[in-house]
Structure formats: structure tokens, C-alpha cells
Enzyme design. Structure first.
Site, short mmCIF file in Angstrom:
data_model
loop_
_atom_site.label_atom_id
_atom_site.label_comp_id
_atom_site.label_asym_id
_atom_site.label_seq_id
_atom_site.Cartn_x
_atom_site.Cartn_y
_atom_site.Cartn_z
N CYS A 1 93.41 -111.22 -34.36
CA CYS A 1 92.71 -112.05 -33.37
C CYS A 1 91.23 -112.20 -33.70
O CYS A 1 90.79 -113.25 -34.15
CB CYS A 1 92.86 -111.47 -31.96
N ARG A 2 90.48 -111.13 -33.47
CA ARG A 2 89.03 -111.23 -33.55
C ARG A 2 88.49 -111.34 -34.97
O ARG A 2 87.69 -112.24 -35.27
CB ARG A 2 88.39 -110.03 -32.83
N SER A 3 88.87 -110.43 -35.86
CA SER A 3 88.28 -110.46 -37.21
C SER A 3 88.70 -111.68 -38.03
O SER A 3 87.86 -112.25 -38.73
CB SER A 3 88.50 -109.15 -37.96
N ASN B 1 93.52 -107.02 -37.03
CA ASN B 1 93.23 -108.14 -37.93
C ASN B 1 94.13 -109.34 -37.66
O ASN B 1 94.56 -110.03 -38.57
CB ASN B 1 93.31 -107.68 -39.39
N CYS C 1 88.51 -105.65 -37.02
CA CYS C 1 88.95 -105.35 -35.66
C CYS C 1 90.14 -104.40 -35.78
O CYS C 1 90.39 -103.88 -36.87
CB CYS C 1 89.27 -106.61 -34.85
N ASP D 1 89.03 -107.47 -26.99
CA ASP D 1 90.31 -107.80 -27.60
C ASP D 1 91.08 -108.72 -26.63
O ASP D 1 91.40 -108.31 -25.53
CB ASP D 1 91.11 -106.52 -27.86
#
Length: 158
Positions: A14-16, A12, A9, A128
Site C-alpha cells: 500500500c504505502r511504500s 510493501n 512499509c 496504514d
């Protein structure tokens, strides 16, 4: 040989890292730990060395996921050769990854997370959640659980 998967993301945090933690959880739950190496990274290095966003950690822990990885930057020279699949969270991540790829072989390793969704028809991207509220973090986790399950089913049925 282990299948090596890298989730990407922007920062690095939150999402990934959530995708990494969920994938590790599902892999362990299915007894497949010896078959996979899972990591995450960010297109930018803004947060390198930082833990995942506290809000993301809080939402993830309620579902049993432990976000322990520290943020790191994506390094095209090493990561394209070290990983079999590089999975971006949104269209901008995909465009950035494709721009950094130097061969067709590298481009063929790039995938979009939502392409693996089975229940959600949310094909655009994993949004995001950084500037949003609680519902954004929950949506990210819902999408990632769905996509990780789809990804793992696809890999195991090949």
C-alpha cells in the site's frame, strides 16, 4: 552517480509502493530521471511477489500514478549498502529499521516519510490504509504527495 532511495512499509503493498510510484512520477515530471533510482520494500515478506493492493492501485491511478512494482522484503545486508536513503512510513517501521542497522552509517540512512511533509502537519506517520475505507487510501496519497514533494525539494536544494 544516482541518488538511491528505498521506501519502506510493513507489507510493501500500500504505502511504500505508492511512495515509490509518486516519487518516480515527480522525478520524471522534473526531468530528473537520470539522477535517481527509486524502489520500495516491506519489513515483512508476507506479500513478496504480489502487486500493490487493488484498492491502493485504484485510488492511485485516478491521480495518474501507476503502481507497477511487485512487493519484496527488505534485506538489511544488501539494502543498507545499496541505498542512500531508507524512508519508513511509520514509527514501527523506523524502530524495525534501526534495530536491523548494524552501524551508525546505516542508522544515518533512515528517515521517516512524514518528516518531509510541507503542507500537512501530520508528523506521526503515514497510516496504514489496509483495514480502512476509501478515505484512508486518499489520506495516504495526500500525505505521500506532500512528503515526496518536500523530499525532492530538499534533495534538489542541497
Amino acid at each position: 552517480m544516482k541518488k538511491r532511495i528505498l521506501f519502506i512499509c510493513l507489507g510493501n503493498i500500500c504505502r511504500s509502493p505508492s511512495a515509490e510510484a509518486i516519487m518516480k512520477y515527480y522525478v520524471k515530471d522534473r526531468g530528473l530521471e537520470e539522477q535517481y533510482y527509486i524502489d520500495s520494500a516491506g519489513i515483512s515478506g508476507y506479500h513478496s511477489g504480489d502487486p500493490a493492493d487493488r484498492r491502493m492501485q485504484s485510488h492511485a491511478i485516478r491521480r495518474g500514478y501507476d503502481l507497477t512494482s511487485l512487493s519484496r522484503k527488505f534485506y538489511p545486508d544488501a539494502d543498507f549498502s545499496d541505498f542512500d536513503m531508507i524512508i519508513g512510513m511509520d514509527d514501527q517501521n523506523i524502530r524495525d529499521l534501526q534495530r536491523m542497522a548494524t552501524s551508525e552509517e546505516e542508522k544515518n540512512k533512515i528517515f521517516k516519510m512524514t518528516d518531509f511533509c510541507q503542507r500537512f502537519s501530520y508528523r506521526d506517520s503515514v497510516p496504514d490504509p489496509y483495514y480502512g475505507g476509501d478515505s484512508g487510501f486518499e489520506l495516504v496519497l495526500d500525505l505521500l504527495e506532500d512528503a515526496v514533494e518536500g523530499l525532492l525539494d530538499q534533495l534538489e536544494n542541497k
